[in-house]
Design a protein around this motif. Sequence first.
Motif, mmCIF file in Angstrom:
data_model
loop_
_atom_site.group_PDB
_atom_site.id
_atom_site.type_symbol
_atom_site.label_atom_id
_atom_site.label_comp_id
_atom_site.label_asym_id
_atom_site.label_seq_id
_atom_site.Cartn_x
_atom_site.Cartn_y
_atom_site.Cartn_z
ATOM 1 N N TYR A 125 -11.540 -0.229 5.918
ATOM 2 C CA TYR A 125 -11.230 -1.646 5.758
ATOM 3 C C TYR A 125 -10.405 -1.764 4.466
ATOM 4 O O TYR A 125 -10.964 -1.649 3.370
ATOM 5 C CB TYR A 125 -12.516 -2.461 5.641
ATOM 6 C CG TYR A 125 -13.462 -2.303 6.813
ATOM 7 C CD1 TYR A 125 -13.472 -3.226 7.856
ATOM 8 C CD2 TYR A 125 -14.355 -1.234 6.883
ATOM 9 C CE1 TYR A 125 -14.344 -3.106 8.924
ATOM 10 C CE2 TYR A 125 -15.230 -1.093 7.960
ATOM 11 C CZ TYR A 125 -15.216 -2.031 8.967
ATOM 12 O OH TYR A 125 -16.072 -1.896 10.027
ATOM 13 N N ASP A 127 -7.443 -3.392 1.736
ATOM 14 C CA ASP A 127 -6.647 -4.506 1.231
ATOM 15 C C ASP A 127 -5.907 -4.004 -0.006
ATOM 16 O O ASP A 127 -5.911 -2.808 -0.301
ATOM 17 C CB ASP A 127 -7.503 -5.749 0.954
ATOM 18 C CG ASP A 127 -8.572 -5.528 -0.115
ATOM 19 O OD1 ASP A 127 -8.467 -4.538 -0.876
ATOM 20 O OD2 ASP A 127 -9.491 -6.353 -0.221
ATOM 21 N N ARG A 128 -5.272 -4.902 -0.725
ATOM 22 C CA ARG A 128 -4.444 -4.473 -1.851
ATOM 23 C C ARG A 128 -5.263 -3.883 -2.989
ATOM 24 O O ARG A 128 -4.744 -3.104 -3.795
ATOM 25 C CB ARG A 128 -3.631 -5.661 -2.374
ATOM 26 C CG ARG A 128 -2.670 -6.236 -1.356
ATOM 27 C CD ARG A 128 -2.088 -7.543 -1.838
ATOM 28 N NE ARG A 128 -1.226 -8.154 -0.827
ATOM 29 C CZ ARG A 128 -0.664 -9.344 -0.938
ATOM 30 N NH1 ARG A 128 -0.884 -10.060 -2.035
ATOM 31 N NH2 ARG A 128 0.100 -9.813 0.024
ATOM 32 N N TRP A 175 0.036 -2.071 -5.893
ATOM 33 C CA TRP A 175 -0.287 -1.875 -4.479
ATOM 34 C C TRP A 175 -0.083 -0.413 -4.075
ATOM 35 O O TRP A 175 -0.908 0.174 -3.363
ATOM 36 C CB TRP A 175 0.603 -2.757 -3.608
ATOM 37 C CG TRP A 175 0.368 -4.220 -3.754
ATOM 38 C CD1 TRP A 175 -0.635 -4.839 -4.464
ATOM 39 C CD2 TRP A 175 1.160 -5.262 -3.197
ATOM 40 N NE1 TRP A 175 -0.515 -6.198 -4.373
ATOM 41 C CE2 TRP A 175 0.567 -6.499 -3.604
ATOM 42 C CE3 TRP A 175 2.291 -5.301 -2.397
ATOM 43 C CZ2 TRP A 175 1.090 -7.726 -3.228
ATOM 44 C CZ3 TRP A 175 2.814 -6.531 -2.005
ATOM 45 C CH2 TRP A 175 2.221 -7.733 -2.427
ATOM 46 N N GLY A 202 -6.815 -3.965 8.543
ATOM 47 C CA GLY A 202 -6.339 -4.827 7.464
ATOM 48 C C GLY A 202 -4.951 -5.339 7.773
ATOM 49 O O GLY A 202 -4.450 -5.197 8.891
ATOM 50 N N ASP A 203 -4.308 -5.925 6.776
ATOM 51 C CA ASP A 203 -2.952 -6.432 6.962
ATOM 52 C C ASP A 203 -1.973 -5.282 7.132
ATOM 53 O O ASP A 203 -2.171 -4.177 6.622
ATOM 54 C CB ASP A 203 -2.538 -7.292 5.768
ATOM 55 C CG ASP A 203 -3.305 -8.613 5.729
ATOM 56 O OD1 ASP A 203 -3.805 -9.022 6.786
ATOM 57 O OD2 ASP A 203 -3.402 -9.207 4.636
ATOM 58 N N GLU A 206 -0.624 -3.289 3.938
ATOM 59 C CA GLU A 206 -1.570 -2.364 3.327
ATOM 60 C C GLU A 206 -1.821 -1.149 4.229
ATOM 61 O O GLU A 206 -1.907 -0.018 3.759
ATOM 62 C CB GLU A 206 -2.894 -3.072 3.031
ATOM 63 C CG GLU A 206 -2.846 -4.020 1.842
ATOM 64 C CD GLU A 206 -2.216 -5.349 2.196
ATOM 65 O OE1 GLU A 206 -2.313 -5.761 3.384
ATOM 66 O OE2 GLU A 206 -1.622 -5.981 1.309
ATOM 67 N N GLY A 229 -11.814 -6.626 8.284
ATOM 68 C CA GLY A 229 -11.293 -6.632 6.929
ATOM 69 C C GLY A 229 -12.410 -6.572 5.923
ATOM 70 O O GLY A 229 -13.591 -6.546 6.273
ATOM 71 N N ARG A 230 -12.032 -6.556 4.644
ATOM 72 C CA ARG A 230 -13.038 -6.475 3.573
ATOM 73 C C ARG A 230 -13.628 -7.840 3.252
ATOM 74 O O ARG A 230 -14.670 -7.924 2.605
ATOM 75 C CB ARG A 230 -12.415 -5.896 2.315
ATOM 76 C CG ARG A 230 -11.875 -4.488 2.452
ATOM 77 C CD ARG A 230 -11.384 -3.968 1.109
ATOM 78 N NE ARG A 230 -12.481 -3.467 0.296
ATOM 79 C CZ ARG A 230 -12.391 -3.272 -1.014
ATOM 80 N NH1 ARG A 230 -11.282 -3.586 -1.658
ATOM 81 N NH2 ARG A 230 -13.418 -2.782 -1.703
#
Length: 367
Positions: A125, A127-128, A175, A202-203, A206, A229-230
Amino acid sequence: MKLSTLHPLVERPGPWASVYVPVVTADESTLRRRDLRARHVQGELRRMGADEGTRRVVDDALSALADERRNSPYVLFAADGDLVCAEPLAEGPPGDAPSVWWSRLPRLTPLLEYAHDEPDCLVAYVDRAGADIELRTPAGRRPVGEVEGKQWPLHRTASADWSERHFQLKVENTWEENAKAIAHALASCQEQTGAELLVLAGDVRERSAVHAHLPAQGFTRVGDSEHGGRARGADGRLLDEDVNRIAADHARHRTDGLLDRFGDGGDGMEHLEALVEAAREHRVATLLVRHDGPDAAREVWTGTDPDQLALRRTDAAALGAEQPFAARADDALLRSAVATGADAVLVPADSAHPVGGLGALPRWTYS
């Protein structure tokens, strides 16, 4: 499928009670149907000649697991009054009645159909700022890692000012550094767990950044999901569907690859005599089974040791079996695969190979 959990089934003699239990749908008649199932199993085992101790332990296990694994199919293996193995299944036999066998060897072949070939999978999971890493196996799921990357700067601004563009470059560098850290952690988790699959959730930015930094060697397949996601409260239902689809695609692709190797001009073996000899000499790397093939139910002779395997009783005796007994070829070869660390794969019913329903790819080939 992974056969390592079945070692207790090859380490002791039979005869064996093998009971495959279908799903019990909870409704107003659940208790009555459970009772009917238990009576069915007891009646079948008694008719087949099972001893009282084994019948009793199977009955106790059916009662104990009825609530614990409600709405989930499972299989029981029992011998000499002991419950040796109870495993969950991805799906159960058709109908409402359990499938029951009493035989000198455990009835293993249905596992290939009902347990499914589910590879171990890491789900990240991302993200940035980092990632949470989870391992999913047929036995369940558990967290295996967490990455907390640099927390500042993480967010760009909308300004076009030169100083702001300089700040935005720092954000993108953050990032990128975090993506590298996540990829490094995933590679370490893969080495520790041996997981074949990785699913990045995730997005898209990422996911792409992490994917770009993964080592060339490691995961057999890397998939993506835009779901999950987180964030606290994220809906994981669609993520689960994506993970299951990616795992099924991977298993299908793997089976197709094995059949390509096995096919015309390949290095596969499929005559029962050759298979028995290869199993006896521990030369089988992957056993291929098409359960409707005629060779699957053919009779072979074996003993308490999986290596005491032959087409004729006298040959099994010559291999050291004091009291050779007849068994189904598919179960005898699967027992050998468990004992020697080989793999086993169920091939589709419409496959051209193996012609007789049983085949193998060798651990090595001769030039």
